[in-house]
Design a protein around this motif. Sequence first.
Motif, PDB file in Angstrom:
ATOM      1  N   PRO A 528      -1.768  -5.427   1.306  1.00 41.57           N
ATOM      2  CA  PRO A 528      -3.049  -4.736   1.091  1.00 41.57           C
ATOM      3  C   PRO A 528      -3.396  -4.691  -0.390  1.00 41.57           C
ATOM      4  O   PRO A 528      -2.559  -4.308  -1.216  1.00 41.57           O
ATOM      5  CB  PRO A 528      -2.789  -3.334   1.645  1.00 41.57           C
ATOM      6  CG  PRO A 528      -1.651  -3.507   2.578  1.00 41.57           C
ATOM      7  CD  PRO A 528      -0.800  -4.599   1.995  1.00 41.57           C
ATOM      8  N   SER A 562      -5.666   5.015   6.742  1.00 45.03           N
ATOM      9  CA  SER A 562      -5.117   3.904   5.971  1.00 45.03           C
ATOM     10  C   SER A 562      -4.573   2.799   6.886  1.00 45.03           C
ATOM     11  O   SER A 562      -4.744   1.605   6.602  1.00 45.03           O
ATOM     12  CB  SER A 562      -4.008   4.409   5.044  1.00 45.03           C
ATOM     13  OG  SER A 562      -2.964   5.034   5.806  1.00 45.03           O
ATOM     14  N   ALA A 566      -5.938  -0.990   6.849  1.00 42.06           N
ATOM     15  CA  ALA A 566      -5.037  -2.104   6.585  1.00 42.06           C
ATOM     16  C   ALA A 566      -5.114  -3.142   7.706  1.00 42.06           C
ATOM     17  O   ALA A 566      -5.146  -4.352   7.450  1.00 42.06           O
ATOM     18  CB  ALA A 566      -3.601  -1.597   6.436  1.00 42.06           C
TER      19      ALA A 566
END
Length: 653
Positions: A528, A562, A566
């Motif tokens: 990422p 998150s 991702a």
Amino acid sequence: MGGRRRWPVPAVLFGATVIAEIAAVVLSWRLEPAYDTLVYAAFTLATVGAGALIAHRRPENPIGWLFCGFGLLNAVSGDLAEGYGLRAAAEGWPGGPIAEWIGWVSWLVNGFGWILTFLLFPTGRLPSPRWRAVPWIGAAGMLLAMAGWGLSRDRDRDYLGGHNPWVVEWLPTEVLFAVGMPLFLLALVASAVSLIVRFRRAGGLERQQLKWFALAASIAGVGLPLSFALWYVTPYAELIAAVVLVGLPLAACAAILRYRLYDIDLFISRTVAYAALTVLLGAAYLVLIIALGTLFGRGSAWATAAATVVCAMLFRPLRSRVQDAVDRRFNRSRYDALHRMARFLDDVRSGRRTPEEVQTVLREILADPGLELLVFLPESQRYVDLAGTTRTADDRHRIAIERGDQPIGVVLHNSTAELSPELLRRVVEDGGLAVEIARLRAELRLQLNEVKASRARIVAAGHAERRRIERDLHDGAQQRLVSIGLALRHAQHQLGSAPTAAGETLDRAVAEVTVAIGELRELARGLPPTQLDAGLAPAFHDLARRAPLPVSVDVPDERFESGVEAAAYFICCEGLTNAVKHANATQVGLAARRADHSLLVTVTDDGVGGAFAGNSTGLTGLADRVAALGGIFRIDSEPGRGTTLIAELPCGS
């Protein structure tokens, strides 16, 4: 013999019978009751028609030829001779009494035909050699009885002219008839007993054939003695004999040709059950009418209405109990099959047995150890066995299991079970609840196995990625950084003695630094980026800026968890990489939007298409990553029409 060669003989016999019966009807019309003329014609045509069908389909079975033979004989010597005798008496034609005589004695010949039928049905062979004497006894009795019956002066009253033309005064006709008729009846009874003996020894198909014929024979066994007893009492006695005899050739034909054999069990069971139910409800109605009549008054409409309502309420529970009792007595296979499945379902509800054991229960009920139960998985639109293995239906018999219009499963079996198709379907449908639970459990097990496999692949991919990073760091960037350090140390020593050489060494070190930076970028590919710290939009725009082809981006500024961001980033990375490397695409579109409680991510290109997860470890990894988040991953990639990757990622409210 071929089918075309077999047809002429049965067809000719049937055609001759039709002609004889038409002539008999024309001759007898209006000279005797119409029902008598037509019913006997129908009986004869049914006999020869059934015989012609049997002779065509089963030419090796003599019963078909027997029906054709004595049916045609009955048409000529019985119906046609009687019709001519009636018309001759009315019109003054010659030979009338002789024709009447032929008609009156022919019934014994037809009776002998039924003796042979009883002995040979359904295989065309005697039950055993010990029955060989029965036809000879019947034939001897027939000849003696014909002589005693046809040559006796006692038969004068049977003739329209009041005189038997074939009377033999010196012949002891009474003795002949007294000896011959018992012999004939003895042979008839013995032939009926042979059916019982054959039934007790038979099994499977032959037993079902005998049931059909036994039902018709039972009806004839009641009707014929009644007809004989009423012969000189009422003209309807002849009608009774013809009606009950019609069922015999029809039942024999259906049994020998195996037409809906197993319906006989249902027919007998339903007939007895509804007859008993009618008697019980009628008795209940009568008792209620009498009891309520004393309360409301005789002839009261209230008493009639109350009795009717009570009988209507009693119908369903009483019918169920009566049918159960009848099945237990007359249709044991149906009773055992249904009750065995009912007991299994009770065990499933109480937790004593698992739903998957329904396959074992069906194997036992149908006596088919090779029976298989396949359940339908609606999400994947495929059939699997109870172990979860994908299966396809073979050429065995199938019984579909459905709820409404939705398939649940299918039972594959061989047709050797001694149960009717209707009962097979009823048993399978009764077990539908267990099948549906087994289907849900199989679907859940497959999903759990897929989750386990997906997690295992994710863990393995993580380990492989870590090893790749370690290897690349050790063999690439780490070695170059060591080399750069040594070069800088060397340049330090050269600064005092050879400044020009030191500059060249520094230039080489800078080049190594450039190479190391490139290797570190390649190493970081797939991780990422820092742009995800600011959200999906900056990360997607960064991917588009670095891509070697035009990329459109449609992403909201909204932030998500998150893990979801991702996953969305990796989906776009993989889709963009595949479009560049494999799809020969000229443009790519990256999009993400919220749809209810999911983030819908799409990657679209105008390349060659034809992509699927099986030929790409990258796409398989994406599918595992999405599944790990509880999402759905789809690929729409028809050859020549580009590729679209679609991922639905749960993202909460």
